[in-house]
Motif scaffolding. Sequence first.
Motif, PDB file in Angstrom:
ATOM      1  N   GLN A  32       0.858  -1.173   0.000  1.00  0.00           N
ATOM      2  CA  GLN A  32       0.000   0.000   0.000  1.00  0.00           C
ATOM      3  C   GLN A  32       0.904   1.235   0.000  1.00  0.00           C
ATOM      4  O   GLN A  32       2.028   1.192   0.529  1.00  0.00           O
ATOM      5  N   VAL A  33       0.456   2.329  -0.577  1.00  0.00           N
ATOM      6  CA  VAL A  33       1.264   3.535  -0.713  1.00  0.00           C
ATOM      7  C   VAL A  33       1.904   3.976   0.605  1.00  0.00           C
ATOM      8  O   VAL A  33       3.111   4.234   0.655  1.00  0.00           O
ATOM      9  N   TYR A  37       6.401   5.344   2.749  1.00  0.00           N
ATOM     10  CA  TYR A  37       6.821   6.624   3.303  1.00  0.00           C
ATOM     11  C   TYR A  37       8.129   6.473   4.068  1.00  0.00           C
ATOM     12  O   TYR A  37       8.321   5.528   4.831  1.00  0.00           O
ATOM     13  N   ASP A  68       2.229  11.093  -0.670  1.00  0.00           N
ATOM     14  CA  ASP A  68       1.731  10.717  -1.999  1.00  0.00           C
ATOM     15  C   ASP A  68       2.232  11.644  -3.105  1.00  0.00           C
ATOM     16  O   ASP A  68       2.503  11.208  -4.216  1.00  0.00           O
ATOM     17  N   LEU A 128       3.071   9.014  -5.777  1.00  0.00           N
ATOM     18  CA  LEU A 128       2.715   7.623  -5.508  1.00  0.00           C
ATOM     19  C   LEU A 128       1.231   7.394  -5.751  1.00  0.00           C
ATOM     20  O   LEU A 128       0.392   8.213  -5.361  1.00  0.00           O
ATOM     21  N   ARG A 129       0.930   6.269  -6.379  1.00  0.00           N
ATOM     22  CA  ARG A 129      -0.449   5.843  -6.600  1.00  0.00           C
ATOM     23  C   ARG A 129      -0.493   4.324  -6.579  1.00  0.00           C
ATOM     24  O   ARG A 129       0.528   3.662  -6.773  1.00  0.00           O
ATOM     25  N   MET A 130      -1.669   3.791  -6.411  1.00  0.00           N
ATOM     26  CA  MET A 130      -1.883   2.360  -6.584  1.00  0.00           C
ATOM     27  C   MET A 130      -2.160   2.140  -8.073  1.00  0.00           C
ATOM     28  O   MET A 130      -2.965   2.850  -8.664  1.00  0.00           O
ATOM     29  N   ALA A 139       1.580  -0.392  -4.787  1.00  0.00           N
ATOM     30  CA  ALA A 139       2.113   0.970  -4.759  1.00  0.00           C
ATOM     31  C   ALA A 139       3.049   1.186  -5.941  1.00  0.00           C
ATOM     32  O   ALA A 139       3.895   0.334  -6.238  1.00  0.00           O
ATOM     33  N   THR A 140       2.889   2.335  -6.598  1.00  0.00           N
ATOM     34  CA  THR A 140       3.655   2.665  -7.795  1.00  0.00           C
ATOM     35  C   THR A 140       4.107   4.110  -7.734  1.00  0.00           C
ATOM     36  O   THR A 140       3.327   4.994  -7.385  1.00  0.00           O
ATOM     37  N   MET A 141       5.361   4.339  -8.078  1.00  0.00           N
ATOM     38  CA  MET A 141       5.894   5.688  -8.188  1.00  0.00           C
ATOM     39  C   MET A 141       5.813   6.113  -9.649  1.00  0.00           C
ATOM     40  O   MET A 141       6.311   5.400 -10.520  1.00  0.00           O
TER      41      MET A 141
END
Length: 180
Positions: A32-33, A37, A68, A128-130, A139-141
Amino acid sequence: MDNEPTRRLQELQGGTDAGTALEFFDALPPLQVPELYGSWRGTEIPTGHRLDGLLEPLGWHGKRFDGDEEVFPLVFAGAGGGVFNVNPALVPLSAVLRFGPLLRKPELLAQIRPALRLARTRRPGARLRMTEYRGVSSATMIYDALPVLDVFRRVDAETVLGAMDLRGPGAPFFFALHRE
């Protein structure tokens, strides 16, 4: 604690092929995003990708995720042990991919490394997003200025595997991030 994914990652860090790295990536659980962190130290996973052997010799330290919308995708080691952020918009990605083998020469890397300081920034260069990648939402950058996605999967509580998916054909570039 005995952790099979952690042991497997250590094996792959000695060098592997893209198919084996993808198989390992696909077997890992999503993130998860908010789990990203913080600050992370990066290491390359050599698979024969055109980017293999370029980041670490240039002083790549890792990535920093402040939220995010506050992502610093290219953190490099500076003189005296400090770190600085590089603006991805100033990275000539197509040239780096095209001339990767030439860029690996130690004398050229020694000239490029100090020049990275000219690309320093205090502004985030990604978010960051799913997203769904290879059938799994994780989670994806997303880089602001490059056609690149870094998709992450969990290896253990302090380690993630990243697959840098670049526009175009070919397997992703693989790297590991270790929480600082």
